[in-house]
Design an enzyme around this catalytic site. Structure first.
Site, mmCIF file in Angstrom:
data_model
loop_
_atom_site.group_PDB
_atom_site.id
_atom_site.type_symbol
_atom_site.label_atom_id
_atom_site.label_comp_id
_atom_site.label_asym_id
_atom_site.label_seq_id
_atom_site.Cartn_x
_atom_site.Cartn_y
_atom_site.Cartn_z
ATOM 1 N N SER A 1 0.138 6.193 3.202
ATOM 2 C CA SER A 1 1.320 6.644 3.953
ATOM 3 C C SER A 1 1.628 8.114 3.658
ATOM 4 C CB SER A 1 2.540 5.804 3.580
ATOM 5 O OG SER A 1 2.320 4.449 3.912
HETATM 6 N N1 SAM Z 1 1.206 1.286 0.478
HETATM 7 C C1 SAM Z 1 0.176 2.185 0.918
HETATM 8 C C2 SAM Z 1 0.323 3.539 0.279
HETATM 9 O O1 SAM Z 1 0.429 3.556 -0.922
HETATM 10 O O2 SAM Z 1 0.290 4.565 0.973
HETATM 11 C C3 SAM Z 1 0.028 2.264 2.388
HETATM 12 C C4 SAM Z 1 -0.606 1.081 2.924
HETATM 13 S S1 SAM Z 1 -1.241 1.063 4.542
HETATM 14 C C5 SAM Z 1 -0.162 2.018 5.523
HETATM 15 C C6 SAM Z 1 -0.844 -0.632 4.978
HETATM 16 C C7 SAM Z 1 -1.661 -1.670 4.238
HETATM 17 O O3 SAM Z 1 -1.183 -2.952 4.618
HETATM 18 C C8 SAM Z 1 -3.154 -1.655 4.572
HETATM 19 O O4 SAM Z 1 -3.896 -1.433 3.403
HETATM 20 C C9 SAM Z 1 -3.412 -3.042 5.164
HETATM 21 O O5 SAM Z 1 -4.669 -3.577 4.826
HETATM 22 C C10 SAM Z 1 -2.269 -3.838 4.528
HETATM 23 N N2 SAM Z 1 -1.925 -5.095 5.202
HETATM 24 C C11 SAM Z 1 -1.834 -5.374 6.529
HETATM 25 N N3 SAM Z 1 -1.468 -6.654 6.709
HETATM 26 C C12 SAM Z 1 -1.311 -7.197 5.463
HETATM 27 C C13 SAM Z 1 -0.932 -8.478 4.978
HETATM 28 N N4 SAM Z 1 -0.614 -9.510 5.788
HETATM 29 N N5 SAM Z 1 -0.875 -8.658 3.650
HETATM 30 C C14 SAM Z 1 -1.176 -7.670 2.776
HETATM 31 N N6 SAM Z 1 -1.551 -6.437 3.177
HETATM 32 C C15 SAM Z 1 -1.602 -6.193 4.505
#
Ligand code: SAM
Length: 215
Positions: A61
């Protein structure tokens, strides 16, 4: 190394000025080395205020979004926080700095390779107050519930019921909702369990994939 520190300081100071950040969020952004969390080819861009690819079609992010979500949650030392969507672990590290050693961050990632990278990153930096779980975070994580605060870093079609259930009385959640147009919602559970929510504004996140997310 010194060059990264200088860039991080400039970024943190700019965010503090532009977003009127709380001192504790400012200090956490200033402390956490974002360049450790991004793939080698993006390290040079680590202190630009933008999301960056981390592989598997996912992103780290943008720093301003991390900072805004932390301040909206009104995080405090000693709190137990659940993050849905670990990615590379950066946002979890920022929250871990704020809640401190007396607090705990539980973070769930559905892509095992990303979770493993996050575990390595967080371990290398000594964050012993973060538990990384591999699984579908749209269902929350019952074994460590209830949580003082919950935040979701992927956009859901609606607020997942299990997350509301796993929030403490008096707890707060921040979650992006929507598909092509997304809104960041703040969900509050009062001391009697009554839920209220308000819309912070428009945002852009990857989709939450799972039982209570997009299928
Ligand atoms: N938290 C992160 C950071 O430190 O910048 C950003 C994460 S990214 C924008 C969103 C994450 O959500 C992705 O890695 C994706 O694989 C994960 N994701 C999507 N659906 C999910 C779910 N049902 N459970 C866990 N993770 C999920």
């Amino acid at each position: 190394m010194y060059e990264y520190e200088e860039k991080r300081k400039r970024l943190a100071e700019r965010l503090k000025y532009e977003l009127n950040l709380s001192e504790r969020v400012f200090k956490a952004i200033l402390k956490v080395p974002r360049h450790i969390f991004v793939p080698p080819q993006y390290k040079i861009e680590a202190y630009i205020d933008t999301p960056l690819p981390i592989g598997h079609g996912q992103t780290i992010s943008a720093p301003h979004m991390v900072a805004i979500m932390c301040d909206l949650l009104d995080l405090k030392e000693g709190e137990k926080v659940l993050e849905i969507g670990t990615g590379c672990g950066y946002h979890a590290a920022v929250v871990a700095e704020i809640v401190g050693k007396k607090g705990k961050v539980v973070t769930i990632e559905r892509i095992p390779e990303l979770a493993k990278t996050a575990i390595d990153n967080l371990r290398a930096l000594g964050y012993s107050n973060v538990l990384v779980v591999i699984g579908d975070g749209s269902k929350g994580y019952e074994p460590e519930s209830p949580y003082d605060k919950i935040y979701v870093t992927a956009a859901a079609p609606e607020i997942p019921k299990p997350l509301v259930n796993q929030l403490k009385l008096g707890g707060k959640m921040v979650i992006p909702i929507g598909n092509s147009i997304q809104w960041l919602y703040i969900v509050e559970k009062d001391e009697k369990g009554k839920i209220s929510k308000w819309n912070w504004g428009s945002v852009r996140f990857v989709p939450l994939i799972g039982e209570y997310g997009f299928r």
